[in-house]
Design an enzyme around this catalytic site. Structure first.
Site, short mmCIF file in Angstrom:
data_model
loop_
_atom_site.label_atom_id
_atom_site.label_comp_id
_atom_site.label_asym_id
_atom_site.label_seq_id
_atom_site.Cartn_x
_atom_site.Cartn_y
_atom_site.Cartn_z
N ASP A 1 -46.45 3.24 -6.01
CA ASP A 1 -46.48 4.71 -6.09
C ASP A 1 -46.31 5.38 -4.74
O ASP A 1 -45.89 6.53 -4.64
CB ASP A 1 -47.78 5.17 -6.74
CG ASP A 1 -47.75 4.87 -8.23
OD1 ASP A 1 -47.97 3.70 -8.59
OD2 ASP A 1 -47.43 5.78 -9.00
N ASN B 1 -50.58 1.20 -5.63
CA ASN B 1 -50.01 0.93 -6.97
C ASN B 1 -51.17 0.90 -7.97
O ASN B 1 -52.35 1.04 -7.59
CB ASN B 1 -49.21 -0.38 -6.98
CG ASN B 1 -48.40 -0.53 -8.26
OD1 ASN B 1 -47.74 0.42 -8.71
ND2 ASN B 1 -48.46 -1.69 -8.89
O1 MRU Z 1 -50.44 5.71 -13.93
P1 MRU Z 1 -49.02 5.27 -14.07
O2 MRU Z 1 -48.73 4.63 -15.39
O3 MRU Z 1 -48.04 6.37 -13.74
O4 MRU Z 1 -48.86 4.15 -12.96
C1 MRU Z 1 -47.62 3.51 -12.80
C2 MRU Z 1 -47.62 2.49 -11.73
O5 MRU Z 1 -48.60 2.25 -11.06
C3 MRU Z 1 -46.31 1.84 -11.44
O6 MRU Z 1 -46.48 0.51 -11.03
C4 MRU Z 1 -45.62 2.61 -10.30
O7 MRU Z 1 -45.59 3.98 -10.59
C5 MRU Z 1 -44.24 2.12 -10.06
S1 MRU Z 1 -43.12 2.53 -11.36
C6 MRU Z 1 -41.59 1.92 -10.93
#
Ligand code: MRU
Length: 348
Positions: free
Chosen positions: A243, A253
């Protein structure tokens, strides 16, 4: 037969001028497409994880800002800009950790400011073009990440991933899953393991769904089974998304990623972070400077159960993300190449 992969995760309905997303909270049992035009509905869709995953959030916000601003009933450019900034800041408040959100919104603001002298209809067209450029660039970045990651993998590998960094988190291919899709097309015969990813189950509900829809060999495991699997020697590499990447290579992440990285180090399993440039944020020095989103207690105690699974008044710790220290990361794979420590990301 149609599959979840036939639906765009995020798109623009040009006829209706609407943001179109799959409501990911209903997967895997129901595929419901949402057409959104209202700012508050778009904010809610991001906050409630109807659209989620760092790149997909950025693309949705960019298209969302175009859709919302195309409806402003003003013919004054300054008023258009003022309303745009206010709405952009509101949308940016929906989730704090994925930098792709502010990255995409800032790109939209820059196009607006750079073209502020144009007639409003041309200005709106420029915003539409920019939002679609962000979407198409995301597809391209994901594909290139996949090619780079695949060069590190071997036929028959056991691959572990956490959360969903797949097509459902991006415009296409995913980041961590891109090499899995490309390898699958090329006969690599991977065995894929998906952590279920407590508390919101993105691994079980989304990753295992999209990869098995593509015909891959997929196994779901509870998050606390990772060590056992690695000790048995069944994992050759871990691939995760992220993220936000700090300047020193620390990575935010999904919560639990740092546990996987720590166990991978213990058992000598390579731990790869797949990151499009849109996720790299050189303005934060290290992981400690990344804001971690805290989510409601109900997600842990009630959301997936018929009855509450903890006493009503008990305290709950529910951060949505954690920081993986750079020394646990074997390589950060971007669309530009494979980077190894020491990481020194700079503004380009
Ligand atoms: O809370 P989320 O579902 O948005 O979290 C998503 C993640 O942590 C993913 O691993 C990250 O955003 C990378 S997506 C290519």
């Amino acid at each position: 037969m149609s599959s979840i992969l036939d639906h765009d995760t995020v798109s623009l309905d040009e006829g209706k001028n609407a943001l179109v997303i799959i409501d990911q909270t209903l997967l895997p049992t129901r595929t419901v497409m949402l057409k959104l035009t209202d700012l508050k509905d778009i904010w809610d869709a991001i906050y409630l994880l109807k659209v989620r995953g760092a790149p997909a959030i950025g693309v949705a916000a960019a298209i969302g800002m175009y859709v919302v601003s195309s409806r402003y009933d003003t013919d004054d450019n300054d008023e258009f800009l003022t309303r745009f900034i206010k709405d952009k800041e509101y949308l940016n408040s929906s989730r704090p950790t994925a930098v792709n959100l502010s990255w995409a919104l800032n790109r939209m603001e820059k196009v607006l400011r750079d073209n502020i002298g144009l007639p409003l209809s041309d200005l709106k067209n420029r915003l539409k073009e920019e939002s679609l450029a962000i979407l198409n660039e995301d597809k391209d970045m994901c594909y290139r990440i996949g090619e780079n990651a695949l060069s590190l993998l071997n036929k028959g590998d056991g691959l572990l991933t956490h959360c969903n960094a797949g097509q459902l988190a991006t415009s296409k291919y995913g980041t961590a899953t891109s090499a899995m899709y490309l390898g699958h097309q090329r006969g690599y015969g991977f065995k894929i393991y998906c952590d279920e990813t407590r508390p919101l189950l993105q691994g079980a509900r989304l990753t295992s769904y999209e990869l098995s829809s593509a015909g891959m060999d997929v196994t779901v495991l509870c998050d606390n089974m990772v060590s056992s699997l690695m000790r048995e020697g069944r994992i050759n590499a871990v691939l995760v998304g992220c993220d936000r990447v700090a300047a020193n290579g620390d990575v935010a992440n999904k919560i639990g990623t740092s546990v996987v990285a720590t166990v991978a180090k213990r058992y000598g399993v390579p731990f790869y972070v797949c990151a499009p440039s849109s996720t790299i944020d050189p303005s934060v020095k290290c992981g400690n400077d990344i804001v971690i989103e805290q989510r409601p207690a109900d997600e842990v105690t009630k959301m997936w159960y018929k009855e509450p699974m903890a006493p009503d008044n008990v305290k709950v710790y529910n951060p949505a993300f954690d920081i993986t220290d750079n020394e646990l990361i074997t390589a950060i794979i971007t669309e530009r190449g494979i980077l190894r420590a020491p990481y020194e990301f700079k503004n380009t």
